[in-house]
Design an enzyme around this catalytic site. Structure first.
Site, PDB file in Angstrom:
ATOM      1  N   ASP A 161       0.877  -1.151   0.000  1.00  0.00           N
ATOM      2  CA  ASP A 161       0.000   0.000   0.000  1.00  0.00           C
ATOM      3  C   ASP A 161       0.928   1.217   0.000  1.00  0.00           C
ATOM      4  OD1 ASP A 161      -3.163   0.629   1.690  1.00  0.00           O
ATOM      5  OD2 ASP A 161      -2.071   1.754   0.158  1.00  0.00           O
TER       6      ASP A 161
HETATM    7  C1  GLC Z   1      -4.161   4.366  -0.193  1.00  0.00           C
HETATM    8  C2  GLC Z   1      -5.097   3.207   0.039  1.00  0.00           C
HETATM    9  C3  GLC Z   1      -5.110   2.228  -1.096  1.00  0.00           C
HETATM   10  C4  GLC Z   1      -4.931   2.982  -2.397  1.00  0.00           C
HETATM   11  C5  GLC Z   1      -3.522   3.551  -2.398  1.00  0.00           C
HETATM   12  C6  GLC Z   1      -3.259   4.411  -3.638  1.00  0.00           C
HETATM   13  O1  GLC Z   1      -3.504   4.740   0.972  1.00  0.00           O
HETATM   14  O2  GLC Z   1      -4.974   2.507   1.260  1.00  0.00           O
HETATM   15  O3  GLC Z   1      -6.369   1.538  -1.061  1.00  0.00           O
HETATM   16  O4  GLC Z   1      -5.100   2.111  -3.509  1.00  0.00           O
HETATM   17  O5  GLC Z   1      -3.230   4.303  -1.229  1.00  0.00           O
HETATM   18  O6  GLC Z   1      -4.042   5.556  -3.598  1.00  0.00           O
END
Ligand code: GLC
Length: 729
Positions: A236
């Site tokens: 993430d």
């Molecule tokens: C965020 C989220 C994830 C998302 C990623 C990119 O923090 O937790 O679900 O796809 O970052 O935006």
């Protein structure tokens, strides 16, 4: 490839505002996308584009010096898609969503998201499907098949056990192996085995002390050795802390990528702390992914997906997922031409979806009133509300310098307080009242108790005043719930004549609600989570961060903040002491009354379940059939749920299969068939670290909801079935 090129490929090219080795690549490929990988032109390796999110592709709707717009379709939230219990619908929505990914030039959609609804107040439950892993896994697999049918990839997330937003970057989930395997990994296992997602996104949190993005047990032993997963894993955004552990764990791609990570990779390789063999395994998997992408195939994307056709899909899908919770005195469908009074600020400010990366930049949102254009509406009341809503928004404009507000969205507008006279006037002038209750939530923050789970006093008073005024004139009231997660309903549900759970239906929401209210579409959605009587009934409530206030740093990057002297309960760590007792597994087994049970939903027609038969054996699987007949006067679809009960009878019931009929005309019937294998009847055995199907008597229970079992078939498992596992957490 040089070492430098390999290191480049293991991390993304950064995120605007957070620095990065080549930030420009993120912006100029598909502006607004969440990230890109690094191009290596010397070797003909293109950068690929990763874009959010579960309700549709999230990219900037406009670009500097460009007259074209790049709006995407805001589809219904995942919870609403799941409420249809129709995998075919999820696949169709996925096909349309994936087409927008393809035609806007992206390669991977960072979706679907399937973390379990462990507690009603998780801020991102709207992005997720259910409190049950089987429906979560099946709907995810359907969505992945749909999206990937376009030749683009998905990223099922957040793997695993990311069930709260509070301090997600550092939260340590303390959990036993059985609930981890049966509840929090099971949905991902189903999705991996039934749809082969191109990528998986590891979660921010830890499990039993180890960051998931640094856990070789999770990302290599479970995913690759046990489940035979052959895609890549990405972090993430800014997740985890130790790149050596992440690379070794099999977390192939570190997103969005920072210069420090590249330096650390090269430094640790040089110092012999990071094995080049680990690097090569991950680089190989990333290259295999890139070879599959439209970017590598030089697909000539149009930037012109058929948004009109997709809007129609969004409208139909939302209507099919909406849930009729109450409908007394034939209140719904509405009489044609009924004059309506629309109460509640949300009737005039409809919520299409949640906030954060799960949001979409759509071109429009159809409000409830626009949807109800076919009905005469009480103008005087509408004008009163419109003035209030417009005035409030004027006074509370989003502050571009308030980054928290930009991220979390504005606090909800307080309910307008009408005078008794205004309500009485509307009651005299119209045939029926609609009261809409709205909620919103999203990434970075969990929901609150007061004024969020519980209605505000103003909302309670509005429902009371409107129902009193209309009932005194023999007229009816419909409450519409335009929400993204469970709210309290027990204290007020007796007052209105009908309750429609519309969830957050995407950009066509007003039309979808009108399609149900008018009877154009017969409601066929059912709950994929329980509406408890009260938060105190929720088994995980004592182990959930209630009404906490976090610092900006703790919201945005807790893993980069210094750990506190004394770790905080339900923030730095959370004990999943409820074990298996999440949702209906708890309420049914422990005989706790609820407001609306799992699997519940009404229709405008009725269905009978006839000729229930079971055949087969545990060796080859049990075949269960049932004839579902439309015994009412209107067309409709019916969802049939199959629960198992095991010899331990604890949890007492667990969803093992489900199916939905096609639309049946009055008198028409359809035979639904289910195949239940001995593996479907297995439970995780802690001592043996294995899936175990004990010999003995099991029951297959056919239900209209978890509380309404209409048929039960006993089946015998003759021989023990044991499937040993490797990883133990
Ligand atoms: C965020 C989220 C994830 C998302 C990623 C990119 O923090 O937790 O679900 O796809 O970052 O935006």
């Amino acid at each position: 490839m040089t070492l430098d090129e390999k290191a480049d490929l293991l991390i993304g090219t950064g995120m605007p505002g957070f620095g990065g080795p080549a930030v420009g690549q993120t912006q100029n490929l598909v502006p607004g996308a969440a990230g890109t990988t690094k191009a290596i032109p010397r070797l003909g390796i293109p950068a690929i584009v990763l874009a959010d999110g579960p309700a549709g592709i999230r990219i900037s709707p406009t670009r500097p010096n460009d007259t074209q717009t790049y709006y995407a379709t805001a589809f219904p939230i995942a919870t609403l898609i799941a409420s249809s219990w129709n995998p075919e619908l999820a696949e169709n929505v996925g096909k349309a969503m994936g087409n927008e990914v393809l035609e806007y030039g992206a390669d991977i959609l960072l979706a679907p998201a399937l973390n379990l609804h462990r507690h009603p107040l998780n801020g991102r439950n709207f992005e997720y499907y259910s409190e049950d892993p089987v429906i979560s896994g099946k709907m995810t697999a359907a969505a992945v098949r749909g999206i990937q049918s376009n030749g683009v990839g998905t990223s099922i997330k957040h793997f695993a056990a990311n069930n709260q937003e509070s301090l997600r970057g550092r939260n340590d989930v303390i959990i036993k192996n059985r609930p981890l395997r049966e509840l929090y990994l099971k949905g991902f296992e189903i999705a991996v085995k039934e749809s082969s997602p191109w990528t998986i996104m590891s979660s921010y949190n830890k499990i039993n002390g180890t960051y998931t993005s640094e856990s070789r047990d999770l990302l290599t032993t479970v995913l690759r050795d046990e489940w035979k997963y052959n895609g890549i894993v990405m972090t993430d955004w800014f997740g985890g802390t130790d790149i050596v552990k992440q690379v070794h764990a099999g977390n192939d791609l570190l997103m969005p990528g920072t210069p420090q990570q590249k330096e650390a990779i090269l430094k640790n390789i040089k110092e012999g702390k990071l094995a080049i063999s680990d690097v090569d395994v991950n680089v190989k998997r990333i290259l295999e992914l890139i070879l599959k992408t439209p970017k590598f195939k030089k697909y000539p994307f149009s930037n012109k997906p058929d948004l009109k056709a997709h809007a129609a899909i969004a409208r139909q899908a939302a209507a099919e997922g909406m849930i009729l919770l109450k409908n007394e005195r034939q209140t719904l469908p509405l009489n044609p031409g009924a004059k309506i009074a629309a109460f509640g600020v949300t009737s005039y400010d409809f919520v299409a979806g949640g906030t954060g990366s799960g949001d979409v930049y759509e071109a429009y949102v159809v409000s409830l009133l626009e949807g109800l254009a076919g009905y005469p509406i009480d103008d005087k009341l509408s004008r009163r509300y419109k003035e209030y809503v417009t005035g409030y928004k004027e006074k509370h404009k989003p502050d571009p310098n308030n980054i928290l507000e930009l991220i979390l969205g504005k606090p909800r507008m307080p309910e307008l307080v009408l005078s008794e006279k205004e309500v009485a006037e509307a009651a005299a002038a119209t045939d029926l009242a609609i009261v809409t209750i709205g909620r919103n939530s999203g990434e970075f923050e969990d929901r609150k108790t007061k004024g969020d789970f519980y209605l505000t006093d103003e909302e309670q008073n509005l429902i009371s005043a409107v129902t009193q005024a209309y009932h005194s004139q023999g007229k009816k009231v419909v409450v519409i719930l335009n929400i993204g997660g469970v709210i309290e309903t027990a204290s007020w549900k007796s007052k209105p004549d009908a309750i429609l759970l519309a969830w957050q239906a995407g950009q066509e929401g007003g039309h979808s609600v009108a399609d149900i209210l008018s009877g154009h579409v017969t409601p066929s959605g059912k709950l994929t989570m329980t509406f408890p009587n009260d938060l105190s009934d929720v088994a995980s409530n004592v182990n959930f961060p209630l009404d906490v206030k976090l610092s900006f740093q703790e919201m945005m990057g807790a893993n980069m903040a210094p750990a506190p002297e004394v770790p905080r309960r339900n923030l730095d760590f959370t004990h999943y002491d409820e074990n298996l007792y999440v949702g209906y597994r708890d309420y049914v087994t422990h005989k706790k009354p609820v407001s609306f049970p799992f699997g519940f939903g009404l229709s405008y027609t009725t269905f009978s379940y006839e000729n229930v038969k079971v055949s087969g054996n545990s060796q080859n699987g049990f075949n269960l059939t049932v004839n579902v007949k439309n015994t009412g006067k209107r067309k409709g679809k019916e969802i049939v749920q199959v629960y198992r009960s095991t010899p331990d009878n604890d949890p007492q019931k667990e969803l093992v299969a489900f199916a939905k009929t096609r639309e049946l005309a009055p008198g028409e019937q359809e035979t639904l068939r289910f195949k239940i294998t001995a593996e479907d009847l297995a439970s995780f055995n802690e001592a043996g670290n294995c899936w175990l199907t004990k010999p003995g008597a099991y029951k297959l229970l056919l239900g209209k909801s978890v509380d309404e079992i209409v048929a039960s078939q006993s089946v015998e498992v003759k021989n023990k079935l044991e499937k040993p596992l490797i990883a133990r957490f």
